[in-house]
Design a protein around this motif. Sequence first.
Motif, PDB file in Angstrom:
ATOM      1  N   ILE A 100       2.762 -15.336   3.747  1.00 30.00           N
ATOM      2  CA  ILE A 100       2.155 -14.062   3.361  1.00 30.00           C
ATOM      3  C   ILE A 100       2.994 -13.465   2.235  1.00 30.00           C
ATOM      4  O   ILE A 100       4.206 -13.260   2.364  1.00 30.00           O
ATOM      5  CB  ILE A 100       2.018 -13.089   4.562  1.00 30.00           C
ATOM      6  N   THR A 101       2.341 -13.230   1.097  1.00 30.85           N
ATOM      7  CA  THR A 101       3.036 -12.720  -0.087  1.00 30.85           C
ATOM      8  C   THR A 101       1.995 -12.173  -1.061  1.00 30.85           C
ATOM      9  O   THR A 101       0.790 -12.271  -0.815  1.00 30.85           O
ATOM     10  CB  THR A 101       3.878 -13.837  -0.750  1.00 30.85           C
ATOM     11  N   GLY A 102       2.447 -11.608  -2.158  1.00 28.22           N
ATOM     12  CA  GLY A 102       1.536 -11.194  -3.234  1.00 28.22           C
ATOM     13  C   GLY A 102       0.470 -10.200  -2.797  1.00 28.22           C
ATOM     14  O   GLY A 102       0.737  -9.264  -2.044  1.00 28.22           O
ATOM     15  N   SER A 103      -0.772 -10.442  -3.263  1.00 33.03           N
ATOM     16  CA  SER A 103      -1.877  -9.509  -3.003  1.00 33.03           C
ATOM     17  C   SER A 103      -2.192  -9.425  -1.513  1.00 33.03           C
ATOM     18  O   SER A 103      -2.578  -8.369  -1.001  1.00 33.03           O
ATOM     19  CB  SER A 103      -3.131  -9.939  -3.766  1.00 33.03           C
ATOM     20  N   MET A 104      -2.026 -10.544  -0.795  1.00 29.26           N
ATOM     21  CA  MET A 104      -2.291 -10.531   0.645  1.00 29.26           C
ATOM     22  C   MET A 104      -1.291  -9.620   1.362  1.00 29.26           C
ATOM     23  O   MET A 104      -1.663  -8.849   2.247  1.00 29.26           O
ATOM     24  CB  MET A 104      -2.223 -11.948   1.207  1.00 29.26           C
ATOM     25  N   TRP A 105      -0.036  -9.704   0.970  1.00 28.01           N
ATOM     26  CA  TRP A 105       0.970  -8.842   1.583  1.00 28.01           C
ATOM     27  C   TRP A 105       0.680  -7.367   1.259  1.00 28.01           C
ATOM     28  O   TRP A 105       0.795  -6.506   2.138  1.00 28.01           O
ATOM     29  CB  TRP A 105       2.385  -9.198   1.118  1.00 28.01           C
ATOM     30  N   ARG A 106       0.308  -7.095   0.014  1.00 27.18           N
ATOM     31  CA  ARG A 106       0.028  -5.696  -0.364  1.00 27.18           C
ATOM     32  C   ARG A 106      -1.104  -5.116   0.488  1.00 27.18           C
ATOM     33  O   ARG A 106      -1.044  -3.965   0.923  1.00 27.18           O
ATOM     34  CB  ARG A 106      -0.307  -5.604  -1.863  1.00 27.18           C
ATOM     35  N   ALA A 107      -2.140  -5.931   0.743  1.00 31.40           N
ATOM     36  CA  ALA A 107      -3.259  -5.481   1.590  1.00 31.40           C
ATOM     37  C   ALA A 107      -2.797  -5.333   3.043  1.00 31.40           C
ATOM     38  O   ALA A 107      -3.154  -4.368   3.730  1.00 31.40           O
ATOM     39  CB  ALA A 107      -4.411  -6.473   1.492  1.00 31.40           C
ATOM     40  N   TYR A 108      -2.001  -6.272   3.513  1.00 33.30           N
ATOM     41  CA  TYR A 108      -1.489  -6.252   4.896  1.00 33.30           C
ATOM     42  C   TYR A 108      -0.625  -5.013   5.129  1.00 33.30           C
ATOM     43  O   TYR A 108      -0.719  -4.336   6.145  1.00 33.30           O
ATOM     44  CB  TYR A 108      -0.682  -7.529   5.140  1.00 33.30           C
ATOM     45  N   GLU A 109       0.221  -4.699   4.137  1.00 31.72           N
ATOM     46  CA  GLU A 109       1.120  -3.544   4.223  1.00 31.72           C
ATOM     47  C   GLU A 109       0.338  -2.232   4.335  1.00 31.72           C
ATOM     48  O   GLU A 109       0.787  -1.271   4.961  1.00 31.72           O
ATOM     49  CB  GLU A 109       2.021  -3.530   2.975  1.00 31.72           C
ATOM     50  N   LYS A 110      -0.864  -2.229   3.714  1.00 29.25           N
ATOM     51  CA  LYS A 110      -1.716  -1.033   3.783  1.00 29.25           C
ATOM     52  C   LYS A 110      -2.519  -0.966   5.083  1.00 29.25           C
ATOM     53  O   LYS A 110      -3.331  -0.069   5.282  1.00 29.25           O
ATOM     54  CB  LYS A 110      -2.680  -1.016   2.595  1.00 29.25           C
ATOM     55  N   GLY A 111      -2.326  -1.959   5.952  1.00 23.33           N
ATOM     56  CA  GLY A 111      -2.993  -1.920   7.256  1.00 23.33           C
ATOM     57  C   GLY A 111      -4.126  -2.907   7.447  1.00 23.33           C
ATOM     58  O   GLY A 111      -4.709  -2.994   8.531  1.00 23.33           O
ATOM     59  N   GLU A 112      -4.453  -3.671   6.397  1.00 22.80           N
ATOM     60  CA  GLU A 112      -5.543  -4.646   6.519  1.00 22.80           C
ATOM     61  C   GLU A 112      -5.102  -5.792   7.437  1.00 22.80           C
ATOM     62  O   GLU A 112      -3.985  -6.301   7.306  1.00 22.80           O
ATOM     63  CB  GLU A 112      -5.900  -5.195   5.137  1.00 22.80           C
ATOM     64  N   ARG A 113      -5.974  -6.163   8.375  1.00 21.68           N
ATOM     65  CA  ARG A 113      -5.640  -7.248   9.299  1.00 21.68           C
ATOM     66  C   ARG A 113      -6.713  -8.341   9.325  1.00 21.68           C
ATOM     67  O   ARG A 113      -6.540  -9.334  10.013  1.00 21.68           O
ATOM     68  CB  ARG A 113      -5.433  -6.706  10.728  1.00 21.68           C
ATOM     69  N   GLU A 114      -7.782  -8.147   8.581  1.00 17.50           N
ATOM     70  CA  GLU A 114      -8.821  -9.180   8.529  1.00 17.50           C
ATOM     71  C   GLU A 114      -8.934  -9.705   7.102  1.00 17.50           C
ATOM     72  O   GLU A 114      -9.108  -8.947   6.155  1.00 17.50           O
ATOM     73  CB  GLU A 114     -10.165  -8.612   8.974  1.00 17.50           C
ATOM     74  N   PHE A 115      -8.814 -11.018   6.960  1.00 18.29           N
ATOM     75  CA  PHE A 115      -8.886 -11.670   5.642  1.00 18.29           C
ATOM     76  C   PHE A 115      -9.940 -12.762   5.696  1.00 18.29           C
ATOM     77  O   PHE A 115      -9.801 -13.724   6.453  1.00 18.29           O
ATOM     78  CB  PHE A 115      -7.520 -12.238   5.245  1.00 18.29           C
ATOM     79  N   CYS A 116     -11.017 -12.571   4.922  1.00 20.60           N
ATOM     80  CA  CYS A 116     -12.114 -13.550   4.878  1.00 20.60           C
ATOM     81  C   CYS A 116     -12.638 -13.862   6.278  1.00 20.60           C
ATOM     82  O   CYS A 116     -12.925 -15.014   6.617  1.00 20.60           O
ATOM     83  CB  CYS A 116     -11.665 -14.829   4.178  1.00 20.60           C
ATOM     84  N   GLY A 117     -12.735 -12.804   7.126  1.00 25.70           N
ATOM     85  CA  GLY A 117     -13.295 -12.962   8.467  1.00 25.70           C
ATOM     86  C   GLY A 117     -12.305 -13.464   9.497  1.00 25.70           C
ATOM     87  O   GLY A 117     -12.673 -13.689  10.660  1.00 25.70           O
ATOM     88  N   ILE A 118     -11.038 -13.635   9.099  1.00 30.70           N
ATOM     89  CA  ILE A 118     -10.017 -14.137  10.034  1.00 30.70           C
ATOM     90  C   ILE A 118      -9.030 -13.015  10.344  1.00 30.70           C
ATOM     91  O   ILE A 118      -8.511 -12.355   9.442  1.00 30.70           O
ATOM     92  CB  ILE A 118      -9.251 -15.339   9.419  1.00 30.70           C
ATOM     93  N   ASP A 119      -8.789 -12.778  11.646  1.00 34.10           N
ATOM     94  CA  ASP A 119      -7.858 -11.724  12.065  1.00 34.10           C
ATOM     95  C   ASP A 119      -6.422 -12.224  12.023  1.00 34.10           C
ATOM     96  O   ASP A 119      -6.124 -13.330  12.473  1.00 34.10           O
ATOM     97  CB  ASP A 119      -8.195 -11.254  13.492  1.00 34.10           C
ATOM     98  N   ILE A 120      -5.542 -11.398  11.464  1.00 31.89           N
ATOM     99  CA  ILE A 120      -4.120 -11.724  11.337  1.00 31.89           C
ATOM    100  C   ILE A 120      -3.320 -10.808  12.267  1.00 31.89           C
ATOM    101  O   ILE A 120      -3.623  -9.620  12.395  1.00 31.89           O
ATOM    102  CB  ILE A 120      -3.644 -11.517   9.871  1.00 31.89           C
ATOM    103  N   ALA A 121      -2.286 -11.372  12.893  1.00 31.15           N
ATOM    104  CA  ALA A 121      -1.482 -10.618  13.861  1.00 31.15           C
ATOM    105  C   ALA A 121      -0.672  -9.509  13.195  1.00 31.15           C
ATOM    106  O   ALA A 121      -0.376  -9.559  11.998  1.00 31.15           O
ATOM    107  CB  ALA A 121      -0.536 -11.571  14.581  1.00 31.15           C
ATOM    108  N   ASP A 122      -0.296  -8.506  13.983  1.00 30.22           N
ATOM    109  CA  ASP A 122       0.632  -7.469  13.530  1.00 30.22           C
ATOM    110  C   ASP A 122       2.045  -8.052  13.458  1.00 30.22           C
ATOM    111  O   ASP A 122       2.314  -9.130  13.988  1.00 30.22           O
ATOM    112  CB  ASP A 122       0.650  -6.301  14.531  1.00 30.22           C
ATOM    113  N   GLY A 123       2.938  -7.290  12.819  1.00 29.95           N
ATOM    114  CA  GLY A 123       4.362  -7.613  12.871  1.00 29.95           C
ATOM    115  C   GLY A 123       4.868  -8.642  11.878  1.00 29.95           C
ATOM    116  O   GLY A 123       6.016  -9.087  11.976  1.00 29.95           O
ATOM    117  N   LEU A 124       4.028  -9.034  10.903  1.00 28.49           N
ATOM    118  CA  LEU A 124       4.491 -10.006   9.913  1.00 28.49           C
ATOM    119  C   LEU A 124       5.349  -9.316   8.850  1.00 28.49           C
ATOM    120  O   LEU A 124       5.175  -8.134   8.568  1.00 28.49           O
ATOM    121  CB  LEU A 124       3.302 -10.700   9.240  1.00 28.49           C
TER     122      LEU A 124
END
Length: 367
Positions: free
Chosen positions: A135-159
């Motif tokens: 997890i890095t780049g644009s995906m990390w930026r979205a994750y940091e803002k609270g996004e947990r679903e990427f292309c229909g796949i749920d990602i765990a908290d705490g990364l």
Amino acid sequence: MSLADKVLAVNNDLPIRTDQRVHSGKVRSVYWLTEADSKRLIEEKGYDVAADAPLAIMVISDRISAFDCIWHGEGGIHGVPGKGAALNAISNHWFKLFKEQGLADSHILDIPHPFVWIVQKARPVMIEAIARQYITGSMWRAYEKGEREFCGIDIADGLQNNTKLPELLITPSTKGILKGIPGVQEVDDVNVTRKNIEENFAAFNFTSASHIADYERLLKEGFDVISAELAKLDQIFVDTKFEFGYVTDKAGNEKLIYMDEVGTPDSSRIWDGPAYREGKIVENSKEDFRQLLLKHFPDPDILLNKDRMEERSALARDNALPEAVLMQISKTYTGIAEKIVGKPIVLSENPKQEIIDILREQYDLID
């Protein structure tokens, strides 16, 4: 001969015989051969393609794009020395490995010169097939803002940023603008879910819904092959983009193949292993150039904000980067290429003339 002369910046003006307009992208130019030349080469060279398959000459350049702009340097250097040869050498290496390991063929039929591929026409699958191991780049930026679903796949908290994901994540996006697909915006490069693809497989250019699993398998297996080989070099394969298409072989069988380029510093992130273990990120990919640009200009928002595209284009047009910057990027590209292929990347003295001579003497394709 100056450094500028050794850089192949313009690659759409070669006197290759064609009766179609030359298609020039950010990095490569494509010359579709005449029907007569395609048939002649298939017969002469024994390529495993249908007798009437259209062939093309694909010429890479040393141009470098980032943030949707083409950048240039001082002294009339309109590219990065060695970049084109490095990209082709890396792709050639991985495509060969894929074939040897029984994954799938590529669109490449012949390699006349380090800058040149002879390719067969493929029907492209309209997906940018992206796989992520960290997890890095644009995906990390979205994750940091609270996004947990990427292309229909749920990602765990705490990364944490720049850490390994629990498993390889496939996050496809559209290749080009696809119209009439429910829930998918009609813009280029928009994320899609597997459900979007399954329910509209024909719109994505799949022959059958069952081929969705085939593309995912080839993506994962290709990723694993490259990741394992890079690990032997103590390099980390972070994420990448693959493209796929359909071709027909000599026996008339339709098959799914790899196309475009694979595992290169332009299409992937590659990190240095020793630096990563010390808690530092050293990029052996184009990301190094992006980060350099963000530090080089006083207002990085111009490069990151899509609403400031006009200012960004002016920035790229009006600012010649120092030669030292381009040589640093050259070292990044040629350095990782030499690690992967195990031999030096040699800069051509006059790449354009070399290409013309080879295509004239060995392929009879120059008017």
